[in-house]
Design a protein around this motif. Structure first.
Motif, mmCIF file in Angstrom:
data_model
loop_
_atom_site.group_PDB
_atom_site.id
_atom_site.type_symbol
_atom_site.label_atom_id
_atom_site.label_comp_id
_atom_site.label_asym_id
_atom_site.label_seq_id
_atom_site.Cartn_x
_atom_site.Cartn_y
_atom_site.Cartn_z
ATOM 1 N N VAL A 161 12.500 3.874 -1.994
ATOM 2 C CA VAL A 161 13.480 2.822 -1.701
ATOM 3 C C VAL A 161 13.009 1.918 -0.558
ATOM 4 O O VAL A 161 13.234 0.709 -0.585
ATOM 5 C CB VAL A 161 14.849 3.462 -1.364
ATOM 6 N N ILE A 162 12.312 2.484 0.413
ATOM 7 C CA ILE A 162 11.945 1.737 1.622
ATOM 8 C C ILE A 162 10.986 0.582 1.318
ATOM 9 O O ILE A 162 11.287 -0.564 1.657
ATOM 10 C CB ILE A 162 11.386 2.702 2.698
ATOM 11 N N PRO A 163 9.828 0.802 0.658
ATOM 12 C CA PRO A 163 8.965 -0.352 0.384
ATOM 13 C C PRO A 163 9.554 -1.309 -0.651
ATOM 14 O O PRO A 163 9.297 -2.513 -0.588
ATOM 15 C CB PRO A 163 7.659 0.265 -0.103
ATOM 16 N N LEU A 164 10.341 -0.782 -1.592
ATOM 17 C CA LEU A 164 10.971 -1.683 -2.564
ATOM 18 C C LEU A 164 11.930 -2.642 -1.870
ATOM 19 O O LEU A 164 11.991 -3.829 -2.202
ATOM 20 C CB LEU A 164 11.705 -0.876 -3.634
ATOM 21 N N GLU A 165 12.660 -2.140 -0.903
ATOM 22 C CA GLU A 165 13.582 -2.981 -0.134
ATOM 23 C C GLU A 165 12.808 -3.963 0.734
ATOM 24 O O GLU A 165 13.156 -5.135 0.822
ATOM 25 C CB GLU A 165 14.499 -2.100 0.719
ATOM 26 N N LYS A 166 11.746 -3.496 1.360
ATOM 27 C CA LYS A 166 10.952 -4.336 2.259
ATOM 28 C C LYS A 166 10.278 -5.473 1.506
ATOM 29 O O LYS A 166 10.162 -6.581 2.021
ATOM 30 C CB LYS A 166 9.913 -3.467 2.965
ATOM 31 N N LEU A 167 9.829 -5.205 0.285
ATOM 32 C CA LEU A 167 9.177 -6.231 -0.521
ATOM 33 C C LEU A 167 10.165 -7.122 -1.256
ATOM 34 O O LEU A 167 9.768 -8.096 -1.880
ATOM 35 C CB LEU A 167 8.221 -5.579 -1.521
ATOM 36 N N TYR A 171 0.827 -1.206 0.000
ATOM 37 C CA TYR A 171 0.000 0.000 0.000
ATOM 38 C C TYR A 171 0.860 1.254 0.000
ATOM 39 O O TYR A 171 0.539 2.232 -0.666
ATOM 40 C CB TYR A 171 -0.942 0.013 1.199
ATOM 41 N N TYR A 172 1.932 1.227 0.755
ATOM 42 C CA TYR A 172 2.847 2.361 0.805
ATOM 43 C C TYR A 172 3.489 2.589 -0.565
ATOM 44 O O TYR A 172 3.588 3.725 -1.033
ATOM 45 C CB TYR A 172 3.901 2.106 1.879
ATOM 46 N N LEU A 173 3.884 1.497 -1.216
ATOM 47 C CA LEU A 173 4.453 1.593 -2.555
ATOM 48 C C LEU A 173 3.429 2.153 -3.537
ATOM 49 O O LEU A 173 3.745 3.018 -4.358
ATOM 50 C CB LEU A 173 4.952 0.226 -3.019
ATOM 51 N N PHE A 174 2.190 1.690 -3.439
ATOM 52 C CA PHE A 174 1.135 2.196 -4.317
ATOM 53 C C PHE A 174 0.920 3.694 -4.109
ATOM 54 O O PHE A 174 0.799 4.453 -5.072
ATOM 55 C CB PHE A 174 -0.169 1.425 -4.071
ATOM 56 N N ALA A 175 0.893 4.129 -2.844
ATOM 57 C CA ALA A 175 0.709 5.550 -2.549
ATOM 58 C C ALA A 175 1.870 6.376 -3.100
ATOM 59 O O ALA A 175 1.660 7.474 -3.638
ATOM 60 C CB ALA A 175 0.584 5.759 -1.041
ATOM 61 N N LEU A 176 3.085 5.855 -2.989
ATOM 62 C CA LEU A 176 4.242 6.586 -3.519
ATOM 63 C C LEU A 176 4.207 6.663 -5.039
ATOM 64 O O LEU A 176 4.567 7.692 -5.619
ATOM 65 C CB LEU A 176 5.536 5.929 -3.050
ATOM 66 N N VAL A 177 3.777 5.594 -5.697
ATOM 67 C CA VAL A 177 3.677 5.609 -7.163
ATOM 68 C C VAL A 177 2.629 6.632 -7.603
ATOM 69 O O VAL A 177 2.835 7.367 -8.574
ATOM 70 C CB VAL A 177 3.367 4.193 -7.703
ATOM 71 N N VAL A 178 1.525 6.703 -6.871
ATOM 72 C CA VAL A 178 0.501 7.706 -7.191
ATOM 73 C C VAL A 178 1.069 9.112 -6.996
ATOM 74 O O VAL A 178 0.861 9.996 -7.840
ATOM 75 C CB VAL A 178 -0.767 7.484 -6.333
ATOM 76 N N CYS A 217 14.036 -4.672 -4.657
ATOM 77 C CA CYS A 217 15.280 -3.951 -4.875
ATOM 78 C C CYS A 217 16.203 -4.266 -3.707
ATOM 79 O O CYS A 217 15.797 -4.152 -2.558
ATOM 80 C CB CYS A 217 14.968 -2.457 -4.959
ATOM 81 N N ARG A 218 17.388 -4.679 -3.994
ATOM 82 C CA ARG A 218 18.355 -4.984 -2.939
ATOM 83 C C ARG A 218 19.327 -3.821 -2.795
ATOM 84 O O ARG A 218 19.908 -3.363 -3.776
ATOM 85 C CB ARG A 218 19.135 -6.258 -3.263
ATOM 86 N N SER A 219 19.438 -3.352 -1.580
ATOM 87 C CA SER A 219 20.409 -2.300 -1.288
ATOM 88 C C SER A 219 20.856 -2.465 0.151
ATOM 89 O O SER A 219 20.248 -3.191 0.933
ATOM 90 C CB SER A 219 19.814 -0.916 -1.539
ATOM 91 N N SER A 220 21.905 -1.777 0.489
ATOM 92 C CA SER A 220 22.455 -1.910 1.834
ATOM 93 C C SER A 220 21.565 -1.186 2.845
ATOM 94 O O SER A 220 20.866 -0.233 2.490
ATOM 95 C CB SER A 220 23.869 -1.336 1.875
ATOM 96 N N PRO A 221 21.587 -1.617 4.085
ATOM 97 C CA PRO A 221 20.806 -0.925 5.114
ATOM 98 C C PRO A 221 21.225 0.537 5.280
ATOM 99 O O PRO A 221 20.408 1.394 5.604
ATOM 100 C CB PRO A 221 21.095 -1.714 6.387
ATOM 101 N N GLY A 222 22.499 0.818 5.028
ATOM 102 C CA GLY A 222 22.966 2.195 5.120
ATOM 103 C C GLY A 222 22.320 3.089 4.077
ATOM 104 O O GLY A 222 21.965 4.240 4.362
ATOM 105 N N PHE A 223 22.144 2.568 2.864
ATOM 106 C CA PHE A 223 21.513 3.343 1.798
ATOM 107 C C PHE A 223 20.042 3.579 2.101
ATOM 108 O O PHE A 223 19.520 4.687 1.901
ATOM 109 C CB PHE A 223 21.678 2.639 0.452
#
Length: 157
Positions: free
Chosen positions: A117-123, A38-45, A126-132
């Motif tokens: 970046v946050i919901p993409l990483e959570k789902l 849902y967060y990702l959907f809201a950000l895309v909107v 997208c793989r990225s470091s925790p620092g990023f």
């Protein structure tokens, strides 16, 4: 002296919570993957709204630029690739000018892009470091605080 948590009503509420909480907890983790979606959907909107705003402002800027220039004053390129490169360069300059002239739009675009970046990483998309991820979250928070401190930076619908 009686403490509030020693009263019978408070103890009964605590006992009900302690009995119901373990029954409800197994259902909660099954809902956790839904929230990033849902967060990702809201950000895309929100990003699509920003893209629409940018498109409208670019069209206005192009129309204003075409009124001010005659066709013979525009730079020409002979080759197809050079013409494409020149058009791309002009569009990029126009985009940067539009974003520079509209700080609320730029701020909202940057904040939504950092939040993406946050919901993409959570789902796991997208793989990225925790620092990023932390840096993106921090940047988004600072930009949000900036809109609170300076209300004129808030994007208006």
């Amino acid at each position: 002296m009686e403490f509030p948590w020693e009263s019978s009503s408070c103890c009964s509420i605590w006992s009900i919570q302690s009995l119901l909480l373990p029954l409800l907890l197994p259902a909660v983790p099954s809902l956790l993957p839904v929230y990033p979606r849902y967060y990702l959907f809201a950000l895309v909107v929100n990003l699509s709204r920003d893209a629409y705003e940018i498109r409208v402002l670019l069209e206005r800027a192009e129309a204003a630029g075409k009124r001010g220039k005659s066709p013979e004053n525009r730079p020409r390129a002979d080759g197809g690739i050079q013409r494409l490169r020149l058009q791309l360069q002009l569009q990029l300059r126009l985009l940067l000018q539009v974003l520079r002239d509209n700080p609320p739009l730029l701020l909202d675009l940057l904040r939504n892009a950092c939040d993406l970046v946050i919901p993409l990483e959570k789902l796991g998309l997208c793989r990225s470091s925790p620092g990023f991820v932390g840096l993106c979250g921090l940047t988004s928070s600072v930009l949000s605080i900036l809109t609170i401190l300076h209300p004129w930076l808030k994007l208006k619908p």
